[in-house]
Design a protein around this motif. Sequence first.
Motif, PDB file in Angstrom:
ATOM      1  N   LEU A 256       0.749  -1.141  -0.060  1.00 13.35           N
ATOM      2  CA  LEU A 256       0.106   0.046  -0.122  1.00 13.35           C
ATOM      3  C   LEU A 256       0.851   1.215  -0.029  1.00 13.35           C
ATOM      4  CD1 LEU A 256      -2.767  -0.757   2.475  1.00 13.35           C
ATOM      5  CD2 LEU A 256      -3.006  -1.082   0.097  1.00 13.35           C
ATOM      6  N   ARG A 259       1.921   2.352  -3.656  1.00 10.83           N
ATOM      7  CA  ARG A 259       0.690   2.735  -4.575  1.00 10.83           C
ATOM      8  C   ARG A 259       0.614   3.990  -4.817  1.00 10.83           C
ATOM      9  NH1 ARG A 259      -3.044  -1.942  -5.845  1.00 10.83           N
ATOM     10  NH2 ARG A 259      -1.636  -3.698  -4.762  1.00 10.83           N
ATOM     11  N   LYS A 307      -4.459   2.743  -6.168  1.00  4.48           N
ATOM     12  CA  LYS A 307      -5.381   2.470  -4.822  1.00  4.48           C
ATOM     13  C   LYS A 307      -6.779   1.981  -5.393  1.00  4.48           C
ATOM     14  CE  LYS A 307      -2.588   5.765  -2.155  1.00  4.48           C
ATOM     15  NZ  LYS A 307      -2.465   7.094  -1.496  1.00  4.48           N
ATOM     16  N   CYS A 330      -6.111  -4.368  -5.735  1.00  3.17           N
ATOM     17  CA  CYS A 330      -6.531  -2.857  -5.947  1.00  3.17           C
ATOM     18  C   CYS A 330      -8.166  -2.793  -5.735  1.00  3.17           C
ATOM     19  CB  CYS A 330      -6.243  -2.351  -7.657  1.00  3.17           C
ATOM     20  SG  CYS A 330      -6.950  -0.665  -7.974  1.00  3.17           S
ATOM     21  N   TYR A 376     -10.649   2.740   3.867  1.00  5.43           N
ATOM     22  CA  TYR A 376      -9.966   2.180   2.749  1.00  5.43           C
ATOM     23  C   TYR A 376      -9.169   0.853   3.103  1.00  5.43           C
ATOM     24  CZ  TYR A 376      -6.358   1.713  -0.601  1.00  5.43           C
ATOM     25  OH  TYR A 376      -5.516   1.307  -1.578  1.00  5.43           O
ATOM     26  N   VAL A 380      -9.381  -2.789   1.500  1.00  2.85           N
ATOM     27  CA  VAL A 380      -8.155  -3.744   0.790  1.00  2.85           C
ATOM     28  C   VAL A 380      -8.003  -5.027   1.351  1.00  2.85           C
ATOM     29  CG1 VAL A 380      -5.697  -3.646   0.831  1.00  2.85           C
ATOM     30  CG2 VAL A 380      -6.776  -1.481   0.233  1.00  2.85           C
TER      31      VAL A 380
END
Length: 404
Positions: A256, A259, A307, A330, A376, A380
């Motif tokens: 992460l 990215r 992302k 993603c 978020y 993920v």
Amino acid sequence: MFRKKRRGTLTGIVWRRLRMGWPELGPQSVKQPGTVVLPMRKKRLSFQGVRFTETHMHSNTMKYVNTLLIYLKFCGVMFYRSHKEMIKRFKIWTYKEGEPPLVHQGPMSYFYGIEGHFIQEMEDGMSSISKFLASHPNEAQVFFFPFSAVKMRLTFYEPKVFDHVYLNRVALDYINMLVHKHPFWNRSRGADHFMLSCHDWAPDITRHNPKMFKNFIRALCNANTSEGFQPMRDVPIPEVNIPSTQLNQPRLGLPLGQRQIFAFFAGGNHGHVRNYLFENWNKDEEIQVHEYLPKHQNYFQMLGKSKFCLCPSGYEVASSRIVEAILAECVPVIVKDSYSFPFSDVLDWSQFSVYVPAAKIPEIKTILKRISLEKYLELVEGVKSVKWHFTFNRPAKPFDIIHM
């Protein structure tokens, strides 16, 4: 929220629907035009309850189903139990009549590859799925028509003549031959028979005789409810762009922290949804949309650097972009209308994706920026947890894309 009852995909969901008759809850953050929404209690399974349930699962299962949080409320345990029951009892009869290449054979790569792999799994005695194959039609709960819409289209298609009549005629002749030869269709009026195809034209096969195919199950990638796809009867399957040299795309997802691209899409500018996307975002630095990538850039590496990955409809609602995003870890941003989500009888799509109606394309950046870091990271983790359900294996393995 509750949504209309709907079928999911492939062997597992056909079994679940026949055995359980579950009401489908659907992606709980998704409300599409025309959806009937009823109130639902907000309470979710407690974390302690989820962990307690997981401890009762076999370790071999937990290496595939590594968290219950990606499943709809109360569906994770039912899903596990239903899968165990399916292994013991589910039987499929594949009709033997017909000759390759139109029947018993299908494409094994590109966007339609799932068609050929599924037919092969159904007919290969060495396949892990052979345990589901009935030795006699009287043992079967469902019956499979193993024709390939793609092979029929390639055989009879005339360049620049976009007429579906030959594909429809050949497929209907094959089905009618089996219906008149065997008694099984008439016992249920086709309610325990199914076909499978990812070709855009496949839905047309049954449109010219709606009375005959009223109960017939169509497993389709092009699961567009505005074009006749019936969620209470048909089965939406994920479209996968299968490489010619391997089963799954290269896994090039970066950690992460590495990215650097906020949101990404690359693909042809066709269909009104993509056209609207390019009109709004083709010059933005954070929402990167490309019709053609520069030669030095690798598409899968770009997914792995992003992302959020935008997954808009093209000419049809079906697209391989969702699976490509998931396998790259993603978060998929699904920009479609009237789309019936794969596996949505058990998967809670709000736990690993973001849904944006086409009308809100100008608001995409605002919508994504509102997602907190905590949310978020949860998305993920959801993507990582759901990856196995969208992975190909040959032979098929528990809980993968074929077993689902």
